[in-house]
Design a protein around this motif. Structure first.
Motif, PDB file in Angstrom:
ATOM      1  N   ARG A 140       1.064  -1.756  -0.583  1.00 14.87           N
ATOM      2  CA  ARG A 140       0.103  -0.094   0.349  1.00 14.87           C
ATOM      3  C   ARG A 140       1.097   1.113   0.298  1.00 14.87           C
ATOM      4  O   ARG A 140       1.031   2.584  -0.784  1.00 14.87           O
ATOM      5  CB  ARG A 140      -0.744  -0.169   1.020  1.00 14.87           C
ATOM      6  CG  ARG A 140      -1.909   0.973   1.494  1.00 14.87           C
ATOM      7  CD  ARG A 140      -3.309   0.782   2.392  1.00 14.87           C
ATOM      8  NE  ARG A 140      -2.255   0.078   3.236  1.00 14.87           N
ATOM      9  CZ  ARG A 140      -1.799   0.848   5.004  1.00 14.87           C
ATOM     10  NH1 ARG A 140      -1.145   1.601   4.874  1.00 14.87           N
ATOM     11  NH2 ARG A 140      -1.885   0.274   5.242  1.00 14.87           N
ATOM     12  N   ASN A 141       2.241   1.304   0.853  1.00 12.98           N
ATOM     13  CA  ASN A 141       2.639   2.121   0.900  1.00 12.98           C
ATOM     14  C   ASN A 141       3.663   2.609  -0.489  1.00 12.98           C
ATOM     15  O   ASN A 141       4.165   3.533  -0.797  1.00 12.98           O
ATOM     16  CB  ASN A 141       3.812   2.747   2.313  1.00 12.98           C
ATOM     17  CG  ASN A 141       2.585   2.686   3.339  1.00 12.98           C
ATOM     18  OD1 ASN A 141       2.480   4.094   3.325  1.00 12.98           O
ATOM     19  ND2 ASN A 141       2.344   1.959   4.092  1.00 12.98           N
ATOM     20  N   ARG A 144       1.245   4.273  -3.045  1.00 10.42           N
ATOM     21  CA  ARG A 144       1.731   5.607  -2.486  1.00 10.42           C
ATOM     22  C   ARG A 144       2.756   6.509  -3.648  1.00 10.42           C
ATOM     23  O   ARG A 144       2.609   7.740  -3.801  1.00 10.42           O
ATOM     24  CB  ARG A 144       0.956   5.964  -1.472  1.00 10.42           C
ATOM     25  CG  ARG A 144       0.497   7.208  -1.110  1.00 10.42           C
ATOM     26  CD  ARG A 144       0.317   7.876   0.560  1.00 10.42           C
ATOM     27  NE  ARG A 144       1.425   7.990   1.288  1.00 10.42           N
ATOM     28  CZ  ARG A 144       1.398   6.342   1.663  1.00 10.42           C
ATOM     29  NH1 ARG A 144       0.633   5.662   2.150  1.00 10.42           N
ATOM     30  NH2 ARG A 144       2.333   6.700   2.585  1.00 10.42           N
ATOM     31  N   GLU A 145       3.994   6.213  -2.787  1.00 13.26           N
ATOM     32  CA  GLU A 145       5.066   7.360  -2.642  1.00 13.26           C
ATOM     33  C   GLU A 145       5.802   7.020  -4.158  1.00 13.26           C
ATOM     34  O   GLU A 145       6.586   7.682  -4.376  1.00 13.26           O
ATOM     35  CB  GLU A 145       6.019   6.139  -1.672  1.00 13.26           C
ATOM     36  CG  GLU A 145       5.550   6.519  -0.152  1.00 13.26           C
ATOM     37  CD  GLU A 145       5.339   8.097   0.191  1.00 13.26           C
ATOM     38  OE1 GLU A 145       6.287   8.400  -0.189  1.00 13.26           O
ATOM     39  OE2 GLU A 145       5.336   8.791   1.411  1.00 13.26           O
ATOM     40  N   ASP A 157       9.945  18.041  -3.246  1.00 14.67           N
ATOM     41  CA  ASP A 157       9.838  18.772  -1.773  1.00 14.67           C
ATOM     42  C   ASP A 157      10.797  19.027  -0.818  1.00 14.67           C
ATOM     43  O   ASP A 157      12.232  19.787  -1.496  1.00 14.67           O
ATOM     44  CB  ASP A 157       9.247  17.498  -0.647  1.00 14.67           C
ATOM     45  CG  ASP A 157       9.686  16.502  -0.915  1.00 14.67           C
ATOM     46  OD1 ASP A 157      11.771  16.647  -1.002  1.00 14.67           O
ATOM     47  OD2 ASP A 157      10.063  15.035  -0.202  1.00 14.67           O
ATOM     48  N   TYR A 207       6.915   4.394  14.201  1.00 14.67           N
ATOM     49  CA  TYR A 207       5.187   4.685  14.272  1.00 14.67           C
ATOM     50  C   TYR A 207       4.813   2.872  14.702  1.00 14.67           C
ATOM     51  O   TYR A 207       3.339   3.435  14.659  1.00 14.67           O
ATOM     52  CB  TYR A 207       3.976   4.584  12.742  1.00 14.67           C
ATOM     53  CG  TYR A 207       4.413   5.730  11.816  1.00 14.67           C
ATOM     54  CD1 TYR A 207       4.021   7.534  12.690  1.00 14.67           C
ATOM     55  CD2 TYR A 207       5.849   5.890  11.143  1.00 14.67           C
ATOM     56  CE1 TYR A 207       4.599   8.589  11.517  1.00 14.67           C
ATOM     57  CE2 TYR A 207       5.896   7.512  10.370  1.00 14.67           C
ATOM     58  CZ  TYR A 207       4.886   8.934  10.846  1.00 14.67           C
ATOM     59  OH  TYR A 207       5.634   9.794  10.557  1.00 14.67           O
ATOM     60  N   VAL A 213       1.350   3.295   8.499  1.00 14.15           N
ATOM     61  CA  VAL A 213       1.765   4.690   8.215  1.00 14.15           C
ATOM     62  C   VAL A 213       0.748   4.362   6.704  1.00 14.15           C
ATOM     63  O   VAL A 213       0.296   3.515   5.952  1.00 14.15           O
ATOM     64  CB  VAL A 213       2.739   4.589   6.981  1.00 14.15           C
ATOM     65  CG1 VAL A 213       3.441   5.823   6.622  1.00 14.15           C
ATOM     66  CG2 VAL A 213       3.901   4.816   8.358  1.00 14.15           C
ATOM     67  N   ASN A 214      -0.213   5.665   6.445  1.00 11.37           N
ATOM     68  CA  ASN A 214      -1.562   5.957   5.775  1.00 11.37           C
ATOM     69  C   ASN A 214      -0.923   7.262   4.574  1.00 11.37           C
ATOM     70  O   ASN A 214      -1.881   7.314   4.009  1.00 11.37           O
ATOM     71  CB  ASN A 214      -2.463   5.662   6.697  1.00 11.37           C
ATOM     72  CG  ASN A 214      -2.804   4.405   6.644  1.00 11.37           C
ATOM     73  OD1 ASN A 214      -2.790   3.790   6.341  1.00 11.37           O
ATOM     74  ND2 ASN A 214      -3.364   4.399   8.271  1.00 11.37           N
ATOM     75  N   SER A 215      -0.122   7.819   5.008  1.00  6.89           N
ATOM     76  CA  SER A 215       0.018   9.305   4.524  1.00  6.89           C
ATOM     77  C   SER A 215       2.050   9.153   4.757  1.00  6.89           C
ATOM     78  O   SER A 215       2.902   8.364   4.574  1.00  6.89           O
ATOM     79  CB  SER A 215      -0.572   9.891   5.065  1.00  6.89           C
ATOM     80  OG  SER A 215      -0.228  10.831   6.602  1.00  6.89           O
ATOM     81  N   ALA A 216       2.731  10.909   3.410  1.00  7.68           N
ATOM     82  CA  ALA A 216       4.017  11.017   3.982  1.00  7.68           C
ATOM     83  C   ALA A 216       4.234  10.509   5.299  1.00  7.68           C
ATOM     84  O   ALA A 216       3.626  11.250   6.179  1.00  7.68           O
ATOM     85  CB  ALA A 216       3.507  12.104   3.650  1.00  7.68           C
ATOM     86  N   TYR A 217       5.384  10.082   5.581  1.00  7.58           N
ATOM     87  CA  TYR A 217       6.233   9.434   6.746  1.00  7.58           C
ATOM     88  C   TYR A 217       7.553  10.486   6.634  1.00  7.58           C
ATOM     89  O   TYR A 217       7.911  10.091   7.835  1.00  7.58           O
ATOM     90  CB  TYR A 217       5.660   8.155   7.176  1.00  7.58           C
ATOM     91  CG  TYR A 217       6.646   7.200   6.544  1.00  7.58           C
ATOM     92  CD1 TYR A 217       7.775   6.782   6.911  1.00  7.58           C
ATOM     93  CD2 TYR A 217       6.244   7.282   4.770  1.00  7.58           C
ATOM     94  CE1 TYR A 217       8.340   5.870   5.501  1.00  7.58           C
ATOM     95  CE2 TYR A 217       6.911   6.668   4.036  1.00  7.58           C
ATOM     96  CZ  TYR A 217       8.091   6.056   4.353  1.00  7.58           C
ATOM     97  OH  TYR A 217       8.825   5.256   3.638  1.00  7.58           O
TER      98      TYR A 217
END
Length: 217
Positions: A140-141, A144-145, A157, A207, A213-217
């Motif tokens: 999942r991560n 997204r990344e 960034d 975490y 982790v479900n978003s930017a970390y």
């Protein structure tokens, strides 16, 4: 002293008698030798007739067995037995080596060189190191990344502005990778397995697990 001569008849008479004696002695000696010579074969023949007969070994087919074959039969049999024993041991050793190689191949687990293989290899390393995380959490991560691209680089960034851009499947910066690098993996930030395990190690420290982790970390 006056000399005298025997009458011719007397002189020859004496010589004749002497010769006769000598001839008689020689004749007797010859007869004795002859008897010895003639007796010897007869004696030898008699001894041969009374001597015990030699028993010859007989083979299975009824024919006399050869002495050399009888003498060498046992060593030859022993040699063949030894050869068979050595051959059996060699075969057993070869079979054991083959089994060992098969076991070693099974012990070395192979992973496909794709996202699924990278995640599965990372999970096995994480498990051996006590790092929490699941296939679902990692996948999942990653999607997204980086969308599954191991060479993805974030060049916009704050990290990129500071000269330490995020890289790899889980977008890890170099200082984080150096601190949370997992031993036994490559020392390369964009190596798929090294990137995943370092990110999972960091997420577990901050975490509790990459699954959280479900978003930017």
């Amino acid at each position: 002293m006056p000399s005298f001569t025997l009458p011719r008849t007397v002189r020859f008479s004496r010589i004749t008698r002497t010769h006769k004696v000598a001839v008689a002695v020689l004749a007797a000696a010859g007869a004795t030798s002859g008897l010895a010579l003639t007796a010897a074969p007869g004696t030898a023949q008699a001894a041969s007739e009374h001597a015990p007969a030699t028993v010859q070994p007989v083979s299975a087919n009824g024919m006399p067995a050869k002495a050399d074959t009888a003498k060498t039969a046992r060593p030859v049999t022993a040699s063949v037995a030894d050869h068979l024993k050595v051959t059996a041991v060699a075969k057993q050793h070869s079979a054991q080596q083959a089994a060992n190689r098969s076991t070693e191949r099974k012990a070395v687990k192979e992973y496909p060189n794709n996202l699924d293989g990278w995640i599965r290899e990372s999970l096995d390393i994480m498990k051996s190191k006590g790092i929490p995380g699941t296939y679902e959490g990692l996948h999942r991560n990653i999607m997204r990344e980086s969308s599954g691209n191991p060479n993805a680089v974030n060049d916009w960034d704050i990290n990129a502005i500071n000269g330490i851009p995020s890289k790899g499947l889980l977008q890890v910066i170099q200082p984080t990778f150096d601190r949370f690098h997992v031993s036994g993996t490559a020392d390369n930030l964009v190596d798929p397995v090294a990137n995943i395990t370092a990110a999972a190690n960091y997420a577990a420290d901050r975490y509790g697990s990459i699954d959280n982790v479900n978003s930017a970390y």
